[in-house]
Design a protein around this motif. Structure first.
Motif, PDB file in Angstrom:
ATOM      1  N   GLU A 206      -6.190  12.196  -6.286  1.00 42.88           N
ATOM      2  CA  GLU A 206      -5.637  11.887  -4.977  1.00 42.88           C
ATOM      3  C   GLU A 206      -6.416  12.626  -3.897  1.00 42.88           C
ATOM      4  OE1 GLU A 206      -1.462  12.440  -4.690  1.00 42.88           O
ATOM      5  OE2 GLU A 206      -1.050  11.751  -6.732  1.00 42.88           O
ATOM      6  N   ASP A 207      -6.573  11.987  -2.758  1.00 42.15           N
ATOM      7  CA  ASP A 207      -7.286  12.635  -1.646  1.00 42.15           C
ATOM      8  C   ASP A 207      -6.959  11.924  -0.337  1.00 42.15           C
ATOM      9  OD1 ASP A 207      -8.963  14.332  -0.249  1.00 42.15           O
ATOM     10  OD2 ASP A 207     -10.577  14.174  -1.722  1.00 42.15           O
ATOM     11  N   ASN A 208      -7.242  12.616   0.737  1.00 41.32           N
ATOM     12  CA  ASN A 208      -7.110  12.015   2.063  1.00 41.32           C
ATOM     13  C   ASN A 208      -8.360  11.193   2.361  1.00 41.32           C
ATOM     14  OD1 ASN A 208      -5.899  11.801   4.822  1.00 41.32           O
ATOM     15  ND2 ASN A 208      -7.789  12.855   5.357  1.00 41.32           N
TER      16      ASN A 208
ATOM     17  N   MET B 260       0.470  10.234  12.837  1.00 40.10           N
ATOM     18  CA  MET B 260      -0.425   9.200  12.302  1.00 40.10           C
ATOM     19  C   MET B 260       0.140   8.658  10.987  1.00 40.10           C
ATOM     20  SD  MET B 260      -4.482   9.549  11.583  1.00 40.10           S
ATOM     21  CE  MET B 260      -4.770   9.838  13.307  1.00 40.10           C
ATOM     22  N   LYS B 261       0.196   7.339  10.829  1.00 44.73           N
ATOM     23  CA  LYS B 261       0.764   6.737   9.642  1.00 44.73           C
ATOM     24  C   LYS B 261      -0.113   6.995   8.427  1.00 44.73           C
ATOM     25  CE  LYS B 261       3.074   3.017  12.144  1.00 44.73           C
ATOM     26  NZ  LYS B 261       3.198   1.566  12.291  1.00 44.73           N
ATOM     27  N   THR B 262       0.529   7.142   7.265  1.00 46.53           N
ATOM     28  CA  THR B 262      -0.191   7.364   6.020  1.00 46.53           C
ATOM     29  C   THR B 262       0.177   6.267   5.042  1.00 46.53           C
ATOM     30  OG1 THR B 262      -0.186   9.737   6.360  1.00 46.53           O
ATOM     31  CG2 THR B 262      -0.582   8.969   4.120  1.00 46.53           C
ATOM     32  N   LYS B 263      -0.817   5.650   4.430  1.00 48.78           N
ATOM     33  CA  LYS B 263      -0.598   4.595   3.461  1.00 48.78           C
ATOM     34  C   LYS B 263      -1.073   5.063   2.103  1.00 48.78           C
ATOM     35  CE  LYS B 263      -1.076   0.846   6.799  1.00 48.78           C
ATOM     36  NZ  LYS B 263      -1.790  -0.387   7.151  1.00 48.78           N
ATOM     37  N   ARG B 264      -0.384   4.670   1.056  1.00 49.87           N
ATOM     38  CA  ARG B 264      -0.708   5.077  -0.301  1.00 49.87           C
ATOM     39  C   ARG B 264      -1.297   3.880  -1.045  1.00 49.87           C
ATOM     40  NH1 ARG B 264       0.921   9.426  -3.186  1.00 49.87           N
ATOM     41  NH2 ARG B 264       0.913   9.279  -5.462  1.00 49.87           N
ATOM     42  N   LEU B 265      -2.499   4.061  -1.575  1.00 53.90           N
ATOM     43  CA  LEU B 265      -3.194   2.999  -2.284  1.00 53.90           C
ATOM     44  C   LEU B 265      -3.423   3.431  -3.715  1.00 53.90           C
ATOM     45  CD1 LEU B 265      -5.936   2.239   0.381  1.00 53.90           C
ATOM     46  CD2 LEU B 265      -3.699   1.175   0.157  1.00 53.90           C
ATOM     47  N   ARG B 266      -3.154   2.557  -4.667  1.00 52.98           N
ATOM     48  CA  ARG B 266      -3.405   2.850  -6.069  1.00 52.98           C
ATOM     49  C   ARG B 266      -4.315   1.748  -6.615  1.00 52.98           C
ATOM     50  NH1 ARG B 266      -1.258   6.034  -9.951  1.00 52.98           N
ATOM     51  NH2 ARG B 266       0.294   6.787  -8.467  1.00 52.98           N
ATOM     52  N   VAL B 267      -5.549   2.090  -6.891  1.00 50.13           N
ATOM     53  CA  VAL B 267      -6.505   1.100  -7.366  1.00 50.13           C
ATOM     54  C   VAL B 267      -7.377   1.725  -8.433  1.00 50.13           C
ATOM     55  CG1 VAL B 267      -6.597  -0.184  -5.198  1.00 50.13           C
ATOM     56  CG2 VAL B 267      -8.118   1.740  -5.539  1.00 50.13           C
TER      57      VAL B 267
ATOM     58  N   HIS C 218      -3.892   7.869   2.486  1.00 51.99           N
ATOM     59  CA  HIS C 218      -3.879   8.596   1.209  1.00 51.99           C
ATOM     60  C   HIS C 218      -4.391   7.666   0.115  1.00 51.99           C
ATOM     61  CE1 HIS C 218      -2.743  12.081  -1.105  1.00 51.99           C
ATOM     62  NE2 HIS C 218      -2.191  11.286  -2.008  1.00 51.99           N
ATOM     63  N   VAL C 219      -5.427   8.098  -0.603  1.00 49.91           N
ATOM     64  CA  VAL C 219      -6.053   7.268  -1.628  1.00 49.91           C
ATOM     65  C   VAL C 219      -5.807   7.873  -3.002  1.00 49.91           C
ATOM     66  CG1 VAL C 219      -8.229   6.344  -2.499  1.00 49.91           C
ATOM     67  CG2 VAL C 219      -7.824   6.464  -0.042  1.00 49.91           C
TER      68      VAL C 219
END
Length: 364
Positions: free
Chosen positions: A314-316, A1-8, A303-304
């Protein structure tokens, strides 16, 4: 499953989620169901679910319907137990087939049981319970009506078969001598009529190739697990073996349920849904399931990273994606979620956070 990293930032994250909720998948409030949950099985129309949870003494089976306040434990199984659910298509009821050791009777003895669970009323009835010596256990085949709360249970032994019927409006299994007779066993069936009744006749069987492929895929998983078995992954091996057993049950039940139905007007023997007796009738036509026309949804983990002043967390996160195309709209379901189970018609999603089970409805 693809994981994307978001920084907000927190304000940006809230704005992002609000916009997603309006433009993407609409979901209702989350309902807490139970804790220590390891497995969920949805009713085909998303009307209810049953779940397995770990307890000190073994495995507890619980049930939950959207109209209920929370889940409720229905029955207790031993730690070595396996189970297979057979849902009714139009009701929040499930036939549960279980197997577990019975050391109180004898070494390697197996207890085979059947339960009828109503997830809406959260009530359970034990339909069948027998203990067998090693090698004497029956193969249990369950065929549920696609319309009625009516089921045919076949127990296949080395030296023959026994048939039972769950009659409509009843909560107990009734023996069906008509199906036990040798001449009846030579007939094809059951095929399901437009009225949801089972019919038998002298027409050819049709076993769908996709179910044979499904069974072979599960066997391959078990073979791979056997090859890599160690003390550390014995639990995974046991789960894989259970999957194979369930897949075999599925093949057997679908093989009979998908018998090639005869043309309308053919002379057949119909099993009366309120009385376990075969009667000669003219076939009125075969049952045709309604095609699913809802949106295509899928779950995806991301990934958030949330920023507060100079600190980061950070968390899933669990997302619900609309469509299968890349960059298609998605809405966040929950943070710190692990396992997820989307209902078959995508009208609800169940997920766990640290073993706690939650359910959120999906608005069309």
């Amino acid at each position: 499953m693809k994981t994307k990293r978001l920084r907000v930032g927190i304000s940006s994250l809230i704005a992002l989620l609000a916009a997603g909720a309006m433009a993407q998948v609409q979901m209702g409030e989350a309902k807490p169901v139970d804790i220590h949950v390891t497995r969920v099985d949805w009713q085909p129309a998303g009307l209810a679910l049953i779940y397995a949870k770990e307890v000190e003494t073994g495995i507890a089976i619980g049930a939950f319907g959207p109209s209920r306040y929370e889940g409720k434990e229905m029955l207790m199984l031993s730690k070595d137990a396996t189970f297979s659910p057979y849902w009714f298509e139009k009701q929040a009821s499930v036939m549960l087939s279980t197997r577990q050791s019975a050391p109180e009777v004898g070494k390697d003895c197996q207890r085979v049981s059947l339960y009828l669970i109503d997830a809406d009323t959260q009530k359970v009835n034990r339909l069948f319970d027998e203990v067998y010596r090693p090698g004497d256990e029956p193969k249990v085949i369950i065929n549920n009506s696609p319309l009625l709360r009516h089921s045919i249970v076949t127990m296949r032994f080395k030296d023959g078969s026994r048939h039972f019927v769950l009659c409509q409006g009843n909560n107990s299994l009734v023996p069906c001598p008509d199906l036990d007779r040798p001449e009846a066993q030579k007939l094809s069936g059951p095929a399901w009529s437009v009225d949801g009744t089972a019919v038998y006749g002298d027409f050819p069987n049709l076993i769908a190739a996709k179910y044979r492929l499904e069974y072979r895929d599960q066997e391959l998983k078990v073979d791979n697990a056997n090859a890599a078995a160690t003390k550390e992954n014995l639990r995974e091996l046991k789960l894989a073996q259970q999957i194979r057993s369930e897949a075999e049950d599925l093949v057997m039940s679908r093989a009979f349920a998908l018998n090639m139905a005869p043309p309308a007007g053919t002379d057949v023997l119909e099993l009366m849904p309120t009385n376990p007796v075969l009667r000669p009738v003219k076939f009125r036509g075969s049952f045709k399931p309604e095609p699913f026309t809802g949106p295509t949804l899928q779950t995806q983990n991301g990934h958030v990273v949330v920023q507060f002043e100079r600190s980061n967390a950070e968390d899933n996160s669990l997302w619900l994606k609309l469509g299968v195309e890349k960059n298609s709209p998605a809405s966040m379901v929950a943070v710190h979620a692990s396992d997820a189970w989307l209902s078959p018609i995508s009208n609800a999603i169940a997920y766990t956070i640290d073993g706690a089970l939650f359910v959120r409805p999906i608005k069309k």
